[in-house]
Design a protein around this motif. Structure first.
Motif, PDB file in Angstrom:
ATOM      1  N   LYS A  51       0.829  -1.217   0.000  1.00  0.00           N
ATOM      2  CA  LYS A  51       0.000   0.000   0.000  1.00  0.00           C
ATOM      3  C   LYS A  51       0.860   1.261   0.000  1.00  0.00           C
ATOM      4  CE  LYS A  51      -1.940  -1.201   3.886  1.00  0.00           C
ATOM      5  NZ  LYS A  51      -1.139  -2.416   4.168  1.00  0.00           N
ATOM      6  N   ARG A 279       6.385 -14.747   4.820  1.00  0.00           N
ATOM      7  CA  ARG A 279       6.252 -13.653   5.762  1.00  0.00           C
ATOM      8  C   ARG A 279       5.246 -14.017   6.853  1.00  0.00           C
ATOM      9  NH1 ARG A 279       3.578  -9.833   3.285  1.00  0.00           N
ATOM     10  NH2 ARG A 279       5.210  -9.252   1.862  1.00  0.00           N
ATOM     11  N   GLU A 404      11.432  -6.636   7.762  1.00  0.00           N
ATOM     12  CA  GLU A 404      10.513  -7.769   7.819  1.00  0.00           C
ATOM     13  C   GLU A 404      11.207  -9.035   8.295  1.00  0.00           C
ATOM     14  OE1 GLU A 404       7.178  -7.539   4.435  1.00  0.00           O
ATOM     15  OE2 GLU A 404       9.252  -7.641   3.772  1.00  0.00           O
TER      16      GLU A 404
HETATM   17  P1  ADP Z   1       2.335  -1.875   3.264  1.00  0.00           P
HETATM   18  O1  ADP Z   1       2.327  -0.373   3.251  1.00  0.00           O
HETATM   19  O2  ADP Z   1       1.120  -2.472   2.600  1.00  0.00           O
HETATM   20  O3  ADP Z   1       2.545  -2.453   4.615  1.00  0.00           O
HETATM   21  P2  ADP Z   1       4.846  -1.598   1.844  1.00  0.00           P
HETATM   22  O4  ADP Z   1       4.532  -0.905   0.562  1.00  0.00           O
HETATM   23  O5  ADP Z   1       5.438  -0.798   2.926  1.00  0.00           O
HETATM   24  O6  ADP Z   1       3.545  -2.379   2.340  1.00  0.00           O
HETATM   25  O7  ADP Z   1       5.842  -2.789   1.537  1.00  0.00           O
HETATM   26  C1  ADP Z   1       5.550  -3.790   0.590  1.00  0.00           C
HETATM   27  C2  ADP Z   1       6.743  -4.699   0.468  1.00  0.00           C
HETATM   28  O8  ADP Z   1       7.815  -4.012  -0.159  1.00  0.00           O
HETATM   29  C3  ADP Z   1       7.271  -5.193   1.785  1.00  0.00           C
HETATM   30  O9  ADP Z   1       7.679  -6.523   1.605  1.00  0.00           O
HETATM   31  C4  ADP Z   1       8.450  -4.293   2.047  1.00  0.00           C
HETATM   32  O10 ADP Z   1       9.400  -4.912   2.857  1.00  0.00           O
HETATM   33  C5  ADP Z   1       8.974  -4.067   0.657  1.00  0.00           C
HETATM   34  N1  ADP Z   1       9.654  -2.782   0.519  1.00  0.00           N
HETATM   35  C6  ADP Z   1       9.120  -1.555   0.753  1.00  0.00           C
HETATM   36  N2  ADP Z   1      10.016  -0.587   0.493  1.00  0.00           N
HETATM   37  C7  ADP Z   1      11.151  -1.208   0.098  1.00  0.00           C
HETATM   38  C8  ADP Z   1      12.458  -0.765  -0.330  1.00  0.00           C
HETATM   39  N3  ADP Z   1      12.758   0.534  -0.410  1.00  0.00           N
HETATM   40  N4  ADP Z   1      13.363  -1.722  -0.659  1.00  0.00           N
HETATM   41  C9  ADP Z   1      13.053  -3.015  -0.609  1.00  0.00           C
HETATM   42  N5  ADP Z   1      11.865  -3.515  -0.236  1.00  0.00           N
HETATM   43  C10 ADP Z   1      10.914  -2.622   0.118  1.00  0.00           C
END
Ligand code: ADP
Ligand code: MG
Length: 436
Positions: A51, A279, A404
């Motif tokens: 999201k 996860r 994570e």
């Molecule tokens: P949500 O907001 O739905 O909780 P996120 O968009 O924050 O989900 O994250 C979605 C996935 O992308 C997760 O597995 C997160 O660890 C990964 N992720 C988010 N940002 C990064 C990044 N900059 N580099 C690598 N992985 C990322």
């Protein structure tokens, strides 16, 4: 005016992040989405479903790996003026007053000093902070600080507001007040904003605010369902129409096609992070036990409506998603259509005494969670039956982000300790086999 009747659109947006093993991690999978002028859309989905990443792509803060974002007829390739994000918490500058912090939003835009002041004072007034212009952040409550954040976002007269769980860090009453004030601004058109996307983990908040609710699925993040929300405003949380949408969304967020949770975790169906990198939901043992007991004993006696049992047990929606996933993963329950049923194994767990519960739990996690089986195997084979946690962390980071991986390891340590499958030494950061 918005071209073609929409303000902003995502067309086939895919996002892949690099992983240490270079296999790449698919986070968003071909998202097609349109925000119409005058619309509030709420996005709900489990933690990690992408999201926040989606909002960042819409705002032009992160480029999509494939597909594109079109804002008022133009493809977005850089942070777009006119699109502003609001976060769960704001980094306010402690040495600046409320006024200074709000004016900051305009400095980057090269607005003159006098105009900055006028506009900041107006934004402060609109969001209900007047009287606090000269206060410093440390003098403010969490709710007031979040209002400063909103004022900083509104002072630029954003065309589109992207709200990433902006009420989540606030207590229930403060959140309700701020949400109500924001709704009033929107309904009375006291802000020039033409569209809002609200990411939330509170289903009722989404049903109250939105014209449409988009439910994200996980692994990879995708749009699983869209539900129109045309209830008349102001909306009554207790009305049958409201409850019906809450139930429907609850159902979508907690149902996985029969057996897929377990099979995916065991690596038997094609999910990108199946197997040891699954996860794991961060379900606490205490809450899990509380939920199983509530479910198996009267008045539920083995079957419950999820929103009802969440309210009875005072478990938040966000915690509930993780718990229901854990229940299914461990074979203690099945969820469908917003209800949950206990399995015979779940019933047996509820009826067992402490030692038997630990035994049942141990059997279920060894069988259903490959990471647990893997840790056991490593400890069994190593001389001294001890291993540093960093070893497992490194393995997890091949599949998951650092944060994570840490969270999953904490969960598995928590579960494994309860099951007495292995011990954990916090000071040394080591896992070992429990001394018999
Ligand atoms: P949500 O907001 O739905 O909780 P996120 O968009 O924050 O989900 O994250 C979605 C996935 O992308 C997760 O597995 C997160 O660890 C990964 N992720 C988010 N940002 C990064 C990044 N900059 N580099 C690598 N992985 C990322
Ligand atoms: Mg997020």
């Amino acid at each position: 005016m918005a071209e073609n009747g929409f303000l902003i659109a995502a067309e086939g947006v895919t996002k892949t992040y690099q992983t240490p093993d270079h296999s790449g991690r698919l986070v968003l999978d071909r998202i097609d989405f349109r925000l119409k002028e005058g619309e509030i859309v709420a996005i709900l989905g489990k933690s990690g479903s992408g999201k926040s990443t989606f909002l960042r792509v819409l705002a032009g803060l992160t480029p999509p790996s494939e597909g594109r974002v079109v804002y008022r007829g133009q493809e977005i390739t850089a942070p777009a003026a006119g699109i502003t994000m609001v976060f769960q918490t704001f980094a306010l500058f402690p040495w600046l007053t409320v006024l200074g912090n709000v004016e900051l939003g305009l400095e980057a835009q090269g607005v003159s000093r006098d105009e900055r002041r006028v506009r900041a004072l107006k934004a402060i007034d609109v969001i209900g902070l007047d009287g606090f212009e000269s206060a410093y952040p440390k003098e403010l409550s969490g709710g007031m600080r979040q209002r400063v954040g909103f004022a900083r976002a509104l002072v630029v007269n954003p065309d589109i507001l992207l709200l990433d769980e902006p009420f989540s860090a606030l207590d229930v009453l403060t959140a309700e007040t701020l949400r109500g004030d924001l709704s009033d601004l929107w309904v009375e058109q006291r802000v020039p904003t033409k569209g809002i996307i609200l990411v939330s983990h509170n289903i009722e908040e989404a049903v109250e605010m939105a014209d449409r609710i988009v439910v994200f699925g996980s692994d990879p993040g995708c749009i699983r369902a869209e539900i129109p929300d045309t209830l008349v405003r102001p909306r009554d949380w207790a009305s049958p129409g409201f409850r019906q949408i809450v139930d429907q969304v609850y159902g979508l967020l907690t149902t996985t096609p029969q057996g897929v949770v377990g099979r995916r975790a065991r690596g038997e169906v094609g999910a990108p992070d199946a197997g040891i990198g699954y996860r794991l939901p961060s379900a606490s043992i205490q809450q899990l036990i509380g939920l199983i007991e509530a479910l198996c004993y009267p008045p539920y006696s083995g079957r419950a409506d999820l929103p009802h049992i969440a309210e009875d047990t005072q478990i938040s929606d966000e915690d509930m998603f993780g718990l229901v996933e854990a229940m299914q993963l461990l074979g203690f329950g099945n969820a469908s259509g917003g209800d949950i049923d206990a399995t015979p194994c779940g019933q047996a767990f509820a009826e067992a005494d402490l030692q038997h519960r630990k035994q049942i739990f141990a059997d279920q996690i060894v069988k259903n969670v490959p990471l647990v089986a893997h840790i056991r195997k490593v400890l069994d084979e190593r001389p001294g039956h001890t291993a540093p946690e960093t070893r497992f962390l490194a393995e997890l980071e091949d599949h998951l982000s650092e944060e994570e991986a840490q969270r999953v390891l904490e969960t598995v340590i928590n579960w494994g300790r309860y099951a007495e499958l292995f011990a954990y030494d916090y000071d040394r950061g080591t896992l070992s086999l429990e001394n018999p």
